[in-house]
Design a protein around this motif. Structure first.
Motif, mmCIF file in Angstrom:
data_model
loop_
_atom_site.group_PDB
_atom_site.id
_atom_site.type_symbol
_atom_site.label_atom_id
_atom_site.label_comp_id
_atom_site.label_asym_id
_atom_site.label_seq_id
_atom_site.Cartn_x
_atom_site.Cartn_y
_atom_site.Cartn_z
ATOM 1 N N ASP A 181 0.844 -1.216 0.000
ATOM 2 C CA ASP A 181 0.000 0.000 0.000
ATOM 3 C C ASP A 181 0.869 1.252 0.000
ATOM 4 O OD1 ASP A 181 -2.333 -1.589 0.164
ATOM 5 O OD2 ASP A 181 -2.082 -1.754 2.316
ATOM 6 N N ALA A 182 1.833 1.290 -0.924
ATOM 7 C CA ALA A 182 2.846 2.351 -0.921
ATOM 8 C C ALA A 182 2.239 3.742 -1.040
ATOM 9 C CB ALA A 182 3.839 2.105 -2.057
ATOM 10 N N ASN A 183 1.094 3.868 -1.691
ATOM 11 C CA ASN A 183 0.517 5.193 -1.918
ATOM 12 C C ASN A 183 -0.127 5.801 -0.678
ATOM 13 O OD1 ASN A 183 1.251 5.177 -4.629
ATOM 14 N ND2 ASN A 183 -0.611 4.106 -5.237
ATOM 15 N N THR A 184 -0.176 5.063 0.442
ATOM 16 C CA THR A 184 -0.803 5.589 1.647
ATOM 17 C C THR A 184 0.168 6.396 2.505
ATOM 18 O OG1 THR A 184 -0.307 3.572 2.889
ATOM 19 C CG2 THR A 184 -2.405 3.646 1.700
ATOM 20 N N TYR A 185 1.443 6.486 2.106
ATOM 21 C CA TYR A 185 2.436 7.196 2.910
ATOM 22 C C TYR A 185 2.985 8.403 2.151
ATOM 23 C CZ TYR A 185 2.457 2.678 5.317
ATOM 24 O OH TYR A 185 2.091 1.540 5.970
ATOM 25 N N GLN A 186 3.613 9.320 2.917
ATOM 26 C CA GLN A 186 4.403 10.387 2.320
ATOM 27 C C GLN A 186 5.876 10.050 2.507
ATOM 28 O OE1 GLN A 186 3.369 14.321 3.620
ATOM 29 N NE2 GLN A 186 1.622 14.420 2.240
ATOM 30 N N TYR A 187 6.695 10.507 1.563
ATOM 31 C CA TYR A 187 8.097 10.097 1.531
ATOM 32 C C TYR A 187 9.008 11.323 1.514
ATOM 33 C CZ TYR A 187 6.100 5.594 0.231
ATOM 34 O OH TYR A 187 5.382 4.426 0.214
ATOM 35 N N SER A 188 10.242 11.110 1.941
ATOM 36 C CA SER A 188 11.293 12.125 1.852
ATOM 37 C C SER A 188 12.395 11.560 0.952
ATOM 38 C CB SER A 188 11.860 12.449 3.238
ATOM 39 O OG SER A 188 10.874 13.033 4.063
ATOM 40 N N TRP A 189 12.577 12.187 -0.227
ATOM 41 C CA TRP A 189 13.612 11.776 -1.177
ATOM 42 C C TRP A 189 14.840 12.681 -1.008
ATOM 43 C CZ3 TRP A 189 13.650 7.602 -4.407
ATOM 44 C CH2 TRP A 189 12.430 6.949 -4.612
ATOM 45 N N TYR A 190 16.023 12.100 -1.172
ATOM 46 C CA TYR A 190 17.271 12.842 -1.025
ATOM 47 C C TYR A 190 18.170 12.600 -2.237
ATOM 48 C CZ TYR A 190 15.851 13.104 3.881
ATOM 49 O OH TYR A 190 15.169 13.325 5.037
ATOM 50 N N ARG A 191 18.854 13.666 -2.672
ATOM 51 C CA ARG A 191 19.906 13.539 -3.686
ATOM 52 C C ARG A 191 21.207 13.984 -3.038
ATOM 53 N NH1 ARG A 191 18.304 16.909 -7.395
ATOM 54 N NH2 ARG A 191 19.654 18.627 -6.762
ATOM 55 N N SER A 192 22.102 13.005 -2.851
ATOM 56 C CA SER A 192 23.410 13.275 -2.224
ATOM 57 C C SER A 192 23.234 14.055 -0.922
ATOM 58 C CB SER A 192 24.307 14.033 -3.200
ATOM 59 O OG SER A 192 24.496 13.295 -4.386
ATOM 60 N N GLY A 193 22.224 13.662 -0.115
ATOM 61 C CA GLY A 193 22.002 14.260 1.196
ATOM 62 C C GLY A 193 21.081 15.452 1.202
ATOM 63 N N THR A 194 20.687 15.979 0.027
ATOM 64 C CA THR A 194 19.813 17.151 -0.046
ATOM 65 C C THR A 194 18.358 16.702 -0.173
ATOM 66 O OG1 THR A 194 21.534 18.480 -1.084
ATOM 67 C CG2 THR A 194 19.265 19.257 -1.318
ATOM 68 N N LEU A 195 17.479 17.202 0.703
ATOM 69 C CA LEU A 195 16.065 16.843 0.663
ATOM 70 C C LEU A 195 15.413 17.420 -0.586
ATOM 71 C CD1 LEU A 195 13.597 15.591 2.118
ATOM 72 C CD2 LEU A 195 13.252 17.820 3.216
ATOM 73 N N LEU A 196 14.662 16.597 -1.320
ATOM 74 C CA LEU A 196 13.958 17.020 -2.523
ATOM 75 C C LEU A 196 12.486 17.268 -2.193
ATOM 76 C CD1 LEU A 196 15.554 14.443 -4.999
ATOM 77 C CD2 LEU A 196 16.313 16.766 -4.498
ATOM 78 N N TYR A 212 18.223 8.315 -2.467
ATOM 79 C CA TYR A 212 17.629 7.384 -1.514
ATOM 80 C C TYR A 212 16.375 8.030 -0.939
ATOM 81 C CZ TYR A 212 20.543 10.243 1.613
ATOM 82 O OH TYR A 212 21.144 11.282 2.259
ATOM 83 N N VAL A 213 15.588 7.224 -0.208
ATOM 84 C CA VAL A 213 14.276 7.673 0.251
ATOM 85 C C VAL A 213 13.971 7.046 1.606
ATOM 86 C CG1 VAL A 213 12.975 5.807 -0.842
ATOM 87 C CG2 VAL A 213 11.859 8.006 -0.470
ATOM 88 N N GLU A 214 13.098 7.697 2.379
ATOM 89 C CA GLU A 214 12.535 7.126 3.595
ATOM 90 C C GLU A 214 11.102 7.623 3.723
ATOM 91 O OE1 GLU A 214 14.549 8.351 7.099
ATOM 92 O OE2 GLU A 214 14.467 10.494 6.640
ATOM 93 N N ILE A 215 10.305 6.887 4.505
ATOM 94 C CA ILE A 215 8.925 7.314 4.742
ATOM 95 C C ILE A 215 8.940 8.477 5.725
ATOM 96 C CG2 ILE A 215 6.686 6.626 5.683
ATOM 97 C CD1 ILE A 215 7.174 3.855 4.662
ATOM 98 N N ASP A 216 8.143 9.508 5.421
ATOM 99 C CA ASP A 216 8.067 10.696 6.264
ATOM 100 C C ASP A 216 7.011 10.478 7.345
ATOM 101 O OD1 ASP A 216 7.970 13.148 7.421
ATOM 102 O OD2 ASP A 216 7.238 14.240 5.663
ATOM 103 N N TYR A 217 7.468 10.159 8.562
ATOM 104 C CA TYR A 217 6.584 10.035 9.710
ATOM 105 C C TYR A 217 6.689 11.274 10.611
ATOM 106 C CZ TYR A 217 5.835 5.067 8.677
ATOM 107 O OH TYR A 217 5.480 3.875 8.101
ATOM 108 N N GLY A 218 7.098 12.391 10.038
ATOM 109 C CA GLY A 218 7.203 13.616 10.810
ATOM 110 C C GLY A 218 8.541 13.730 11.529
#
Length: 750
Positions: A181-196, A212-218
Motif C-alpha cells: 500500500d505504498a501510496n498511503t504514505y508520504q516520503y522524503s527523497w534525497y539527492r546526495s544528502g539534499t532533501l527534494l 535514496y528515500v525514507e517514509i516521512d513520519y514527521g
C-alpha cells in the motif's frame, strides 16, 4: 467550634447547584495528553507514534459544574491532519463520568493517521457543549517499519553496483517496490544528502547523484521507524551518435562479401553487431567492423551495431539492409499426394522467380524426356518434381528442385471420421461428426493423404447402428438429442471404390433434471431426516450416495442417519443424471444465543427486553413454567430463573438464564478489614462482580498487581492478607475487553 468536612462542603455545593436556577453553563476544558498507567514511569506523551506492536494512548479531560444530565456522554474527537473538525472522528466515549470532573480517555490511533497538526476536543451530548481544541500534535501510525528497496520503475531489479545511467537530457523513474500500500504514505527523497520536494513513492530523475528515500513520519516519529532505502547512483552520460558508414554494396552473390564499418572506432568501447534481433558478433572491445559473407546461408537481413562504455550512453545504430543479389524461389502448384483414378490424368505445375528459367521434370529420380516446361500431364504412378535453372542475373546459382508430388494408383481408399471440436461422453449435449482424412492405399498397403484433392469428389452415406440414415449424405453430420445416441460410420464412394469408415460411439447427455429434497438439514436426538425425489424411480437404475459412497440402490426414499453430502444418480442411456447435493450436519446448539448472556442485570423497577437469535421458533418460560412469549424476544421485569425453548427445524434446545436487580450502591473507596464482619470485604455492584467478561485489577502502593481476575467474587481481602500500614491505600481498575469501565482508590482501615 463545629468541624465540616471537605466532602460535605462539596456535596452541599453540588446540591445547591442542582437546586438553584441554572445561571451558568458547564465549562469543558481543552484535553491534554496523559500518562499511560500501563507503562513504567510517569510522563505524558508529546507525539503519538503508534504501530501494530504499540497503540495505546491516554488523554486527560477536566470540566466544571454545573452537573450534566444523567444521560450525558462525553465524546473524545480527533480532527483531520490540518486541525479541522468538519469531519471529526470519534476516538472514545465515556458514559459513566457525569459526576467526575477529572478523568482520562483512552484511545488507539487509527491506522490512516499521518500528520503534524492533529488536535483533540471533547464534546458533551446533554447539554451539547464542545471544549476548546487541544494544542497540535504530531501523530503517525507507523504501518511500515523496514528498510525500503527502490529500483528503476519499481521493477524489483536493483542494478549491478547500484548504478543507473541517464543519457542526453532524458530521465528515468526510480520507485519503491517492497512497501505494501505504498501510496498511503508520504516520503522524503534525497539527492546526495539534499532533501527534494517529491513526496510520493516514485521519483523522476535526470541529474547525477546518490538517491535514496525514507517514509516521512514527521520530525518526531520518523526516529521511531527504520525505513531508509538502498542508494541508487545516477550517472549522466553522453550520446555518441553511432551509425554504420554506407557500405560499398548492399546486394551480394554467393561468392561476395562486404565490410560494414561503424562511424566510431577504437576508444575502448564495446561493439556488438546484430542481424535483426540476433547477435552475430561481440560484444568485443574496439571491434568496429563486421564482414557479411554471401556464401553463408541466411546472411540476408538488417544489420546494426551497438556501442557501450564508461561515460557514454549505450546506443544502437540504424539498420543497413543486406540482401541476396540473385536468389530465386521454386514453388509446387499442386498437392503433395494425388490419386490416379482409372482412365484419368493429373496436371502437375511449378512456378518460379528465376530469371530466364529452364525446366526439367523427373519421375522417381529419372529425367522425363521432352518434359521441359512449367507443367506436365502425368498418367503414371510415381514421385514427380521439377528442376529449375536460372539463366540470367548477376550471379551464377545452382539449379533448384521443386517439392515432390506423389501420384498414387489406389488399390483401395480409407475414410477416417472424427468429432469436430471437443466431445465428452455423457457430458456434451451436441456433437458434429466429420470426414477428417481420406487415404489412398496402394497394393502394398502404403497410405497417401488425398483429402484435399478428393474430399468433395467422394459421395457419402451416414450409418447408425448398421442402418443407413436417409438423406444424410454430406461429409459432416450434426447430432443434438439423446435419441441420436449410438454407433456411427460413413460409407464413402468414388468411381468403382466403396469403403466404410471407422466407427464412433455417441452418448449425449440428457436435458432431464433430477432434484432431491429433505425434511431437515440437521441431525439431533429423536429426529429422522428423510431424503426423497419427485421423479418416479420405478423401473429406473439409480444409486443413493453419501460423500461419494453408495448407500442404497433400492430405496425410493432414503433415511439419513449419518452426517454427509447426499446425492441421487439415475442411469439414462448409459449416462448418469446427477441430482443436486444435500448436506446433512449434526445440530449445532451454539447457533442459538441470548443477547444478554446467562446472567442479566437491570435496575429494580425497570424492565429489560431480551432477544434470542439462531432459531426459527422461540418459547420463553418463567420459573412457574408460564409461557411469556413465543417470538424471538421477551420483556422481563422480575428477578428469577427463566428458560428459552428454541427450535431449529425439528431440533430443539433449551437455554436457561437468571435475572437479578442491579445494586444501587457505588463502588466503595474505604473498607475496614478488622474482622468484625462489617465492611471487611471490598464489595462492588453486580454489574461488575461475578461477570466473566469484566476484569478486576488491584494494585498496591508500589504499582504492583496483586489481583487480576475475571468474575470477581467480592472476596478481597482474604483474612490471611497482611497490611503494612494502619491506613493503606490500594488502586483498582475495572475493565472489559474494550475499555476501562471504572478506576480509583481503596483505603483499608484496620
Amino acid at each position: 467550634m463545629k468541624t465540616i468536612s471537605f466532602y460535605g462542603v462539596f456535596l452541599t455545593l453540588v446540591m445547591c447547584t442542582l437546586l438553584a436556577p441554572n445561571t451558568q453553563a458547564q465549562v469543558l476544558n481543552k484535553p491534554t495528553p496523559a500518562d499511560n498507567p500501563n507503562l513504567a514511569g510517569n510522563s505524558a506523551w508529546t507525539a503519538a507514534c503508534a504501530s501494530a506492536s504499540f497503540n495505546e494512548y491516554y488523554v486527560n479531560f477536566t470540566w466544571n459544574p454545573p452537573l450534566v444530565s444523567g444521560d450525558n456522554e462525553f465524546i473524545l474527537e480527533l480532527s483531520d491532519a490540518n486541525g479541522n473538525f468538519s469531519s471529526a472522528r470519534e476516538l472514545d466515549r465515556a458514559t459513566d463520568k457525569n459526576t467526575e470532573f477529572d478523568f482520562d480517555f483512552s484511545f488507539a490511533l487509527p491506522e490512516d493517521v499521518q500528520g503534524d497538526n492533529y488536535r483533540f476536543r471533547v464534546r458533551s451530548t446533554s447539554p451539547s457543549v464542545t471544549s476548546p481544541s487541544s494544542d497540535p500534535f504530531s501523530m503517525y501510525f507507523i504501518g511500515y517499519n523496514n528498510p525500503i528497496l527502490v529500483s528503476q520503475d519499481g521493477s524489483g531489479v536493483i542494478p549491478p553496483g547500484g548504478t543507473l545511467q541517464v543519457c542526453d537530457g532524458s530521465s528515468i523513474r526510480i520507485e519503491t517496490h517492497n512497501v505494501p500500500d505504498a501510496n498511503t504514505y508520504q516520503y522524503s527523497w534525497y539527492r546526495s544528502g539534499t532533501l527534494l520536494s517529491e513526496t510520493s513513492n516514485a521519483l523522476t530523475v535526470s541529474e547525477s547523484g546518490l538517491y535514496y528515500v525514507e517514509i516521512d513520519y514527521g520530525i518526531i516519529c520518523s526516529g521511531s521507524a527504520n525505513t531508509l532505502s538502498n542508494t541508487i547512483e545516477i550517472v549522466v552520460a553522453t550520446s555518441q551518435g553511432v551509425a554504420i558508414d554506407p557500405p560499398s554494396q548492399t546486394t551480394l552473390c554467393a561468392t561476395e562479401t562486404v565490410t560494414l564499418d561503424a562511424n566510431i572506432s577504437g576508444m575502448g568501447y564495446l561493439y556488438t553487431w546484430f542481424n535483426g534481433a540476433n547477435i552475430v558478433s561481440g560484444p568485443t572491445v574496439d571491434d568496429s567492423s563486421y564482414v557479411v559473407d554471401g556464401s553463408v546461408t541466411g546472411f540476408e537481413g538488417d544489420y546494426s551495431v551497438r556501442i557501450e562504455g564508461v561515460g557514454i550512453c549505450a546506443e544502437q545504430s540504424n539498420a543497413i539492409t543486406i540482401s541476396s543479389a540473385a536468389d530465386y524461389t521454386v514453388s509446387r502448384g499442386n498437392d503433395a499426394s494425388l490419386v490416379l483414378l482409372p482412365g484419368q490424368n493429373q496436371n502437375l505445375t511449378v512456378s518460379t522467380t528465376a530469371l530466364s528459367p529452364t525446366y526439367q521434370w523427373f519421375r522417381n529420380g529419372v529425367a522425363i524426356t521432352g518434359e521441359t516446361s512449367a507443367s506436365i500431364t502425368a498418367n503414371q504412378a510415381g514421385t514427380y518434381y521439377a528442376e529449375v535453372t536460372q539463366n540470367g542475373g548477376a550471379c551464377t546459382l545452382p539449379p533448384k528442385n521443386s517439392e515432390e508430388t506423389t501420384l498414387v494408383l489406389p488399390n483401395n481408399f480409407e475414410v477416417i471420421i472424427d468429432y469436430v471440436g471437443t466431445y465428452s461422453d455423457c457430458s456434451s449435449d451436441n456433437v458434429t461428426l466429420t470426414v477428417l482424412q481420406i487415404n489412398a492405399l496402394d497394393s502394398g498397403g502404403n497410405r497417401s493423404d488425398v483429402t484435399s484433392s478428393l474430399r468433395t469428389a467422394f459421395t457419402y452415406q451416414w450409418i447408425k447402428d448398421g442402418t443407413n440414415l436417409p438423406g444424410l449424405t454430406s461429409d459432416q453430420l450434426t447430432l443434438n438429442d439423446v435419441s441420436d445416441n449410438g454407433f456411427y460410420t460413413v460409407e464413402g464412394s468414388i468411381t468403382t471404390f466403396n469403403t466404410t469408415s471407422n466407427p464412433l460411439g455417441i452418448r449425449l447427455t440428457s436435458d432431464e433434471t433430477l432434484a432431491i429434497s429433505s425434511t431437515d438439514l440437521q441431525l439431533c436426538d429423536g429426529v429422522t431426516v428423510s431424503i426423497s425425489t419427485t421423479t418416479d424411480l420405478t423401473g429406473e437404475s439409480y444409486t443413493w450416495t453419501r460423500d461419494g459412497v453408495t448407500v442404497s440402490t433400492t430405496d425410493t426414499e432414503l433415511a439419513a442417519i449419518e452426517t454427509g453430502t447426499y446425492q441421487l444418480s439415475i442411469s439414462s442411456d448409459g449416462c448418469p443424471i446427477q441430482s443436486n447435493e444435500i448436506v446433512i450436519t449434526d445440530f449445532d446448539a451454539s447457533i442459538v444465543e441470548i443477547d444478554g448472556g446467562n446472567a442479566i442485570v437491570f435496575p429494580e423497577g425497570e424492565s429489560e427486553t431480551v432477544t434470542a437469535t439462531g432459531a426459527s421458533a422461540f418459547e420463553w418460560y418463567d420459573e412457574g413454567n408460564n409461557l411469556l412469549s413465543n417470538t424471538d424476544s421477551v420483556t422481563l421485569t422480575d428477578e428469577g430463573n427463566y428458560l428459552l425453548l428454541a427450535s431449529v427445524g425439528a431440533c430443539q434446545i433449551t437455554r436457561s438464564f437468571t435475572v437479578s436487580y442491579r445494586d444501587n450502591f457505588e463502588i466503595p473507596n474505604v473498607i475496614t478489614a478488622n474482622g468484625d464482619g462489617i465492611n471487611d470485604l471490598w464489595v462492588i455492584p453486580n454489574t461488575y462482580s461475578r461477570n466473566t467478561e469484566v476484569s478486576v485489577i488491584i494494585y498496591n502502593e508500589k504499582g504492583e498487581e496483586i489481583i487480576n481476575e475475571n468474575g470477581y467474587e467480592n472476596n478481597w481481602p482474604q483474612s490471611s492478607v497482611a497490611f503494612t500500614k494502619k491506613n493503606q491505600i490500594f488502586y483498582y481498575k475495572i475493565k472489559n475487553a474494550r475499555k476501562t469501565l471504572r478506576q480509583g482508590t481503596i483505603t483499608v482501615i484496620r
